[in-house]
Design a protein around this motif. Structure first.
Motif, short mmCIF file in Angstrom:
data_model
loop_
_atom_site.label_atom_id
_atom_site.label_comp_id
_atom_site.label_asym_id
_atom_site.label_seq_id
_atom_site.Cartn_x
_atom_site.Cartn_y
_atom_site.Cartn_z
N LYS A 1 0.85 -1.20 0.00
CA LYS A 1 0.00 0.00 0.00
C LYS A 1 0.88 1.25 0.00
CE LYS A 1 -3.78 2.11 2.52
NZ LYS A 1 -4.48 2.18 3.80
N ALA A 2 1.90 1.23 0.85
CA ALA A 2 2.81 2.39 0.92
C ALA A 2 3.54 2.58 -0.41
CB ALA A 2 3.81 2.19 2.06
N GLN A 3 3.95 1.47 -1.04
CA GLN A 3 4.66 1.55 -2.33
C GLN A 3 3.75 2.11 -3.43
OE1 GLN A 3 6.03 -2.52 -2.76
NE2 GLN A 3 8.02 -2.07 -1.83
N ARG A 4 2.48 1.66 -3.41
CA ARG A 4 1.54 2.12 -4.45
C ARG A 4 1.26 3.61 -4.30
NH1 ARG A 4 -1.28 -2.76 -3.75
NH2 ARG A 4 -2.58 -1.72 -2.18
N ASN A 5 1.20 4.05 -3.03
CA ASN A 5 0.89 5.47 -2.78
C ASN A 5 2.13 6.34 -2.73
OD1 ASN A 5 -1.75 4.67 -2.55
ND2 ASN A 5 -1.72 4.55 -0.31
N ASN A 6 3.29 5.75 -3.11
CA ASN A 6 4.58 6.48 -3.09
C ASN A 6 4.87 7.08 -1.73
OD1 ASN A 6 5.34 5.98 -5.77
ND2 ASN A 6 3.96 7.57 -6.49
N GLU A 7 4.54 6.36 -0.68
CA GLU A 7 4.83 6.83 0.67
C GLU A 7 6.19 6.25 1.12
OE1 GLU A 7 0.10 6.72 1.84
OE2 GLU A 7 1.51 5.42 2.90
N ASP A 8 6.67 6.75 2.26
CA ASP A 8 7.95 6.28 2.79
C ASP A 8 7.75 4.86 3.37
OD1 ASP A 8 10.23 7.44 5.44
OD2 ASP A 8 10.44 5.96 3.83
N THR A 9 8.38 3.87 2.74
CA THR A 9 8.18 2.47 3.16
C THR A 9 8.92 2.15 4.47
OG1 THR A 9 10.02 1.84 1.74
CG2 THR A 9 7.81 1.57 0.84
N SER A 10 9.83 3.02 4.90
CA SER A 10 10.55 2.74 6.15
C SER A 10 9.63 2.89 7.36
CB SER A 10 11.77 3.66 6.29
OG SER A 10 11.36 5.01 6.31
N THR A 11 8.46 3.52 7.16
CA THR A 11 7.53 3.69 8.29
C THR A 11 6.73 2.40 8.52
OG1 THR A 11 5.91 4.60 6.74
CG2 THR A 11 7.28 6.19 7.94
N VAL A 12 6.72 1.50 7.56
CA VAL A 12 5.99 0.23 7.72
C VAL A 12 6.80 -0.66 8.64
CG1 VAL A 12 5.05 -1.78 6.54
CG2 VAL A 12 5.06 0.44 5.38
#
Lengths: 170, 177
Positions: free
Chosen positions: A114-125
């Motif tokens: 979900k974070a990757q699709r929304n171009n969010e920072d994946t380190s927060t997952v």
């Protein structure tokens, strides 16, 4: 009357299945292999193998491993129970230095995607666990071939021997 | 009973190509070691299994030992005479200094000088001959096996390398200079 009962059974099954795919308090024992010599291959290979111990003795938990944004599902050896994941990446793009293999269960993987699709920072997952390994990079080989060094050394010794002989014979 | 004086015997020995038993053993021993060294090289680097190639290894090592020891003897003979000339002055000075206080006839003194010269030259010529021939042998082995004969099969590479190295070393030693 039947419908609410069926619905409850269905909910219980769903919860049971979901909880079977979650690993709580994970303990990881790992080994990592990376390509050592560039001359023998065209791509850099990373292989991570690990044992995963979860609370309650849970096994067969699907695990996903992420390396620098490339996420793959692990394979699991039915006999030994070890998980394994591998990547082959072109040398120009191969990561070096401190490698971090992030382990995710199903929930974590969904959040990561979900974070990757929304171009969010994946380190927060939040990951299940992280395997770290220091990798200097694959070697290009020695600057000089060993036979060249051996030849040069024998030439030098022969020169010294010949010079000494010339002095004696003169 | 020998017809020759000690001086004459030393001179005869000097001009003979024959070596003493001790020198002979030293030459053959060193020749065997240097001839056996390429076995390790071909086994580990060129992947020639020692068990399956044992006959080839033994045969070529034997031939090489003979040729290299021949080279040692020839080189020693040539070098010894030159070394005697170079060391004459130093040996004479040493003997005179050593026996300064002792009363000795001129003949005795000359005999001692000759003996010492022969001994020094023999030792130096022996060791230098071994060093010189070994250096040339190893240079030819490395150059031939890794560069000139690289594309040949390991067995053929080995035969030609050892033949060339020991043959050339023996050939160069027959020179008079």
């Amino acid at each position: 009357m039947e419908t609410p009962r069926l619905f409850m059974v269905f909910c219980l099954l769903a919860i049971g299945t979901a909880s079977a795919n979650v690993c709580s308090n994970p303990k990881v024992k790992h080994s990592v292999y990376t390509t050592k010599d560039k001359r023998l291959s065209t791509e850099n290979v990373y292989v991570v193998e690990f044992d995963l111990a979860c609370d309650g003795g849970k096994k067969d938990v699907p695990i996903y491993v992420d390396l620098n944004g490339k996420t793959i599902q692990t394979a699991r050896d039915a006999k030994t129970g070890k998980y394994q994941a591998s990547w082959s990446i072109d040398y120009a793009k191969a990561p070096t230095g401190q490698l971090a293999f992030r382990l995710f269960d199903e929930d974590g993987y969904v959040a990561l995607r979900k974070a990757q699709r929304n171009n969010e920072d994946t380190s927060t997952v939040k990951e299940l666990a992280t395997i770290t390994e220091k990798f200097k990079g694959a070697s290009d080989g020695p600057w000089f071939q060993s036979e060249t060094v051996a030849l040069l050394a024998t030439i030098v010794i022969c020169y010294v021997a010949h010079s000494a002989r010339s002095k004696i014979v003169s | 009973m020998s017809q020759f004086t000690k001086e004459e015997e030393i001179l005869l020995q000097d001009y003979s190509r024959n070596v003493s038993t001790k020198s002979g053993a030293l030459f053959y021993g060193n020749a065997l070691i240097i001839s056996a060294i390429p076995i390790w090289l071909f086994w580990r680097v060129h992947q020639m299994d020692p068990i399956s190639s044992a006959i080839l290894y033994v045969a070529m090592t034997a031939i090489s030992t003979f040729l290299v020891s021949f080279a040692y003897k020839n080189s020693k003979f040539v070098l010894k005479h030159k070394i005697v000339q170079k060391r004459e002055e130093a040996v004479t000075r040493e003997i005179l200094r050593k026996f300064e206080d002792k009363r000795m006839t001129k003949q005795e003194r000359e005999e001692r000088i000759l003996l010492k010269k022969n001994e020094v030259a023999d030792y130096e010529a022996t060791t230098f001959s071994i060093f010189y021939n070994n250096a040339i042998y190893l240079l030819i082995v490395v150059a031939a096996s890794f560069f000139f004969l690289r594309s040949f099969t390991p067995a053929l590479n080995y035969i030609l390398t050892i033949a060339a190295a020991s043959g050339l070393v023996a050939l160069f030693s027959t020179g008079t200079k």
